[in-house]
Design an enzyme around this catalytic site. Structure first.
Site, short mmCIF file in Angstrom:
data_model
loop_
_atom_site.label_atom_id
_atom_site.label_comp_id
_atom_site.label_asym_id
_atom_site.label_seq_id
_atom_site.Cartn_x
_atom_site.Cartn_y
_atom_site.Cartn_z
N GLY A 164 0.85 -1.19 0.00
CA GLY A 164 0.00 0.00 0.00
C GLY A 164 0.88 1.23 0.00
O GLY A 164 2.05 1.16 0.35
N SER A 165 0.32 2.33 -0.45
CA SER A 165 1.12 3.53 -0.38
C SER A 165 0.23 4.73 -0.16
O SER A 165 -0.94 4.73 -0.52
CB SER A 165 1.94 3.70 -1.67
N GLY A 166 0.78 5.71 0.48
CA GLY A 166 0.04 6.94 0.75
C GLY A 166 0.95 8.12 0.51
O GLY A 166 2.07 7.96 0.00
N GLY A 167 0.48 9.29 0.87
CA GLY A 167 1.24 10.49 0.61
C GLY A 167 2.57 10.53 1.32
O GLY A 167 3.53 11.11 0.85
N ASP A 222 -11.46 7.66 10.80
CA ASP A 222 -11.30 7.41 9.36
C ASP A 222 -11.87 6.06 8.97
O ASP A 222 -11.23 5.28 8.27
CB ASP A 222 -9.83 7.54 8.96
N LYS A 224 5.06 -0.15 8.21
CA LYS A 224 4.47 1.10 7.76
C LYS A 224 5.52 2.19 7.85
O LYS A 224 6.12 2.41 8.90
CB LYS A 224 3.26 1.44 8.65
N GLY A 275 4.40 7.83 2.53
CA GLY A 275 5.28 6.68 2.47
C GLY A 275 4.51 5.44 2.07
O GLY A 275 3.38 5.54 1.60
#
Lengths: 624, 298
Positions: free
Chosen positions: A37-40, A163, A62, A42
């Protein structure tokens, strides 16, 4: 919190946003396998923990890369990351991943988390052709309420997840939910206004005004369920427009009851929503009871039974239909190979055996170093429990399939010769016998100076200790099971398919619970529930106060093995060969174990170890 | 006991008396507690009841029934009790007729089916379960009320006690309580009232419920609707417990803690019932008041 040095990444600052490559060994311990998975800020990786070289233990790594040039922002970002670590470190819930480690290196911070085998709910929604079944969504919804209730009741301050959305919900291989990404979860101080944070579409109106309360999580759960049932992604719709997309208009297979619960959760005004996750769970359970959804739950892929390794096994020469007992470090078990075995409870090694002339299907009883058990050769045997040497026997005129019970120097058991025998242990002889209408295979219950026993004729007898009949009741078919006493009431099933609840002194029936087929299992009790197996393939949990079903669990064949309660779980075997461990409160499968033949006997559980025999000739010792 | 302690300490030196801790209210209460009933050879039920029209109503729409029996002999000893509280619905015609019919119909159905089994020469338990018999009794009450007093309705809380096992059938907002030693209590029934429903759904808090304007609106009552769906629960009655049945004229007016305290501090069940009714009247007596108290001794 352990801080470890990180092996420096092999790239420079200008490429700091680059991902770790597969094969990279992080902190000399976590071998990166792939990006999951990736997000803003990292990526999230799957990695193998090399501190366990002999087992492939997987972890989720993470990563947060802090590239902000502003020192104040950088500090805030690191604090947020630490907050997630600190929140997770205080939590312990099956629907929340465990945290193993946390460390920082230069501008990178890492959380090492439990790896969840499974898929996130957003992927499941997108990959499922058509709509997800209501019962499936309901099952997850109830679990999500459970975990929200856990977070909201966190001490000293409630934790608001903030969230809730399908992509933050993992469904593991057991089909159960796990909440991931506590990145913006925070403790909630009453009256405190926070900043708008969350995901547009799922967040409630007040969260846009900076308020984050437990009621915001309830709304977001409603939005998530709406999405799951309608496949309409709320991020692509105007905010707070759920009421313009009624669930049943899009997916008519959803029950009006479930729709109503979700609508309540999605109320614009927080005060009109469920005021707690517990209240919403109760409403969902009511839906489940009304629509019968819980009993139709699709059997999710469960923890593969091959993953459970017995502590030890012991193989007899024929089927095991009897239940074991444990005494002074030894397990005693009868087999259809005519023997009673004594085994070492620690490692299953053979200590002694005693051969009879018939199958041993009774659970032994021990009294002052003497072990008592019946055999289908018609005898009750009494042996020295340490040596297995015969002390005395008592002969009846039929196979003994009723297990002996001992109280006040009396041993009581039934025989297929229609008699109930009451022997004096010091005198090794019968004090009296009682003639029943047919064979007695039920194990007698001795309680409150009464003997309670069922009969193959369908009669159920209550005798006093002198043998006088106090009362008699009749079922339509045989009562092979044994009664249990809870409070002032007796509970036992019959082959007529009914679980009876009776006042113990008078034999007056309090309620009856109907199953689809007969039962020969002795019930078990935990809190307000009575558990009973049935030939219809189910294990039922029945409310002791109302006589109504609380939940049921479906197996692939008859449930003839009696259930046993240990701690907060119920354990039983089925003729499908499987041994099951369920959560006693809700019937959720915890684990299952495949044996090589039908299981018809009850387990013994002691010191977190389950001992269970199977028709595959084997006695298994499993970790409970 | 309190006096005894005082006497004892008065003989001590003044210093010792200074160190003596005063008895807490709980400890003082112990000395006033209802004396444990003497142990008897045979187990039996004891019961008392009381009723009042209250101070603001002109009509008594409550009905109650208390039936306690013991059969003892060589064969066996059996205790049997039947206790009923019904509160006819205000604002309906014939509320008092409905509650009276409900009590009589249910009592005759249950006594005919159950109690005659006790009196049989060869005692044999009925072949129906208590749950089924109570369901039938409620259905019969529903039918008779709809025939004799159409449009009316009533709450109906019925406790059948066999030895130490209580089985309660319940519709409406009268209540069954278990009062335990030490002051804690359990409400064994669930009110079928709008306000309770809103509370269960989390729409209002228990505090808001206490002052909710339409507190007496029921969503389930005997005589109303096509059929009656009674809640039926079974539980056991410990020798230290009190079983209490009452109408909302008591529980809606006197706080639960005070009810429990009055019962504990009364010398007899009769006195406890009378004091409970008095307490409700002293609090204004806005509604009819009915109360039944039962203990098992043996």
């Amino acid at each position: 919190m352990v801080t470890q040095s990180v092996t420096p990444p092999s790239f420079g600052d200008e490429r700091a946003s680059q991902r770790l490559a597969p094969g990279f060994l992080l902190a000399n311990r976590y071998l990166i396998q792939e990006v999951i998975g990736s997000g803003g800020m990292g990526s999230v990786y799957r990695a193998r923990d090399m501190h366990f070289p002999n087992v492939p233990r997987l972890v989720a790594v993470k990563e947060m890369i802090n590239t902000s040039p502003d020192p104040l922002v950088r500090q805030t970002i690191v604090q947020n990351f630490e907050r997630e670590a600190n929140i997770l470190a205080t939590l312990n819930h099956p629907s929340i991943p465990k945290i193993y480690d946390y460390f920082s290196f230069e501008n990178r911070s890492y959380l090492i988390l439990e790896y969840i085998h499974g898929k996130d709910l957003e992927a499941i929604i997108n990959e499922t052709p058509g709509f997800l079944p209501e019962e499936q969504v309901l099952h997850w919804a109830i679990q999500l309420c459970d975990v929200l209730a856990y977070l909201h009741n966190h001490k000293p301050d409630p934790i608001i997840f903030r969230d809730m959305k399908p992509s933050n919900i993992m469904i593991n291989l057991s089909g159960d939910v796990v909440l991931v990404d506590f990145g913006i979860a925070r403790t909630f101080q009453v009256g405190q206004k926070g900043t708008m944070i969350g995901t547009e579409g799922y967040s409630p109106p007040e969260q846009y005004r900076g308020e984050a309360t437990p009621l915001a999580d309830i709304y977001a759960l409603g939005a998530t369920l709406h999405h799951a049932l309608t496949r309409r992604d709320p991020r692509l719709e105007p905010p707070f427009s759920f009421s313009e997309r009624p669930i049943r208009k899009i997916n008519p297979s959803v029950s009006p009851e479930l729709e109503a619960v979700i609508n309540t959760a999605l109320e614009y005004e927080p005060s009109k929503r469920y005021q707690s996750a517990e209240a919403m769970k109760e409403a969902l359970l009511n839906v489940a009871r009304k629509t019968g959804a819980l009993s139709r739950l699709p059997t999710a892929a469960t923890i593969s039974s091959s993953a459970i390794k017995p502590l030890w096994t012991f193989k007899c020469e024929d089927e095991i239909r009897a239940s074991p007992i444990l005494y002074q470090g030894k397990v005693f078990i009868g087999s259809y190979d005519y023997n009673l075995y004594a085994l070492d409870a620690i490692n299953g090694s053979f200590v002694w055996k005693y051969p009879t002339e018939g199958g041993v299907v009774t659970r032994p009883a021990v009294y002052e170093n003497e072990i008592f058990f019946g055999s289908e050769d018609g005898n009750l045997y009494v042996l020295n429990v340490r040596t297995g040497k015969l002390l005395w026997t008592y002969s009846t005129n039929g196979p003994v399939r009723s297990s002996p019970r001992i109280a006040e120097e009396l041993v009581v058991f039934g025989s297929d010769d229609h008699r109930l025998y009451v022997l004096s242990i010091p005198h090794s002889r019968a004090l009296w016998t009682f003639s029943a209408a047919d064979a007695i295979r039920s194990t007698p219950l001795i309680a409150q100076e009464r003997i309670y026993v069922g009969c193959e004729s369908g009669d159920f007898y209550c005798l006093d200790l002198r043998g006088e009949l106090k009362w008699r009741q009749q079922a339509r078919r045989a009562i092979t099971a044994s009664p249990i006493l809870v409070g002032q009431a007796l509970y036992f099933p019959s082959l007529d398919g009914i679980l009876y609840a009776m006042e113990a002194r008078t034999g007056w029936m309090l309620w009856r619970f109907r199953m689809a087929k007969g039962s020969i299992t002795t019930p078990a009790n935990a809190e307000n529930l009575i558990f009973v197996g049935s030939a219809d393939g189910h294990l039922y949990a029945v409310d002791i106060r109302t006589g109504r079903e609380a939940w049921r669990f479906r197996t692939e064949h008859q449930v003839s093995g009696s259930p046993t309660v240990y701690k907060d779980a119920v354990y039983f075997g089925s003729a499908d060969g499987m041994f099951y461990c369920l959560d006693a409160r809700n019937g959720r499968l915890r684990w299952q174990f495949q044996t090589g033949g039908p299981i018809t006997s009850a387990p013994l559980i002691y010191d977190d170890i389950v001992y269970i025999g199977s028709a595959d000739h084997i006695l298994y010792a499993l970790l409970a | 006991m309190f006096n005894f302690l005082r006497k004892w300490f008065s003989r001590k030196t003044p210093e010792a008396e200074v160190e003596t801790r005063p008895l807490s209210p709980e400890e003082i209460r112990v000395s006033h507690q209802m004396a444990p009933l003497p142990r008897r050879e045979i187990g039996q039920l004891v019961a008392a009841c009381s009723q009042s029209i209250g101070r603001q109503r002109e009509l008594n729409e409550d009905s109650l029934l208390a039936f306690t029996s013991t059969i003892a002999g060589n064969k066996s000893n059996s205790a049997f009790g039947l206790y009923i509280v019904a509160d006819g619905m205000g604002g309906h015609q014939f509320g008092e007729v409905a509650s009276n019919l409900a009590v009589r119909v249910v009592a005759s159905t249950i006594l005919r089916k159950l109690f005659t089994s006790f009196l049989d020469v060869n005692p044999k338990a009925p072949d129906q379960s208590l749950r089924e018999i109570i369901e039938q009794a409620f259905a019969e009450a529903q039918r008779v009320i709809q025939r004799e007093a159409p449009g009316s309705g009533t709450t109906l809380t019925v406790a059948v006690v066999i030895e130490q096992q209580v089985t309660v059938g319940h519709v409406g907002d009268s209540r069954a309580y278990l009062l335990h030693p030490g002051g804690h209590h359990e409400v064994m029934t669930r009110d079928h009232s709008l306000v309770k429903r809103l509370e269960e759904l989390g729409h209002i808090t228990p505090e808001e419920a206490a002052s909710y304007p339409n507190r007496n609106v029921l969503y389930r009552a005997v005589g109303q609707g096509d059929s009656v769906d009674a809640d039926i629960y079974t539980f056991s009655l410990a020798p230290t417990d009190y079983l209490m049945l009452c109408s909302d004229g008591l529980w809606g007016v006197v706080p639960d803690e005070k009810i429990a305290r009055i019962v504990r501090e009364s010398a007899t069940l009769e006195q406890a019932c009378q004091r409970l009714v008095d307490a409700a009247n002293e609090a204004g007596g806005p509604d009819n008041i009915s109360v039944i108290l039962v203990r098992w001794v043996g």
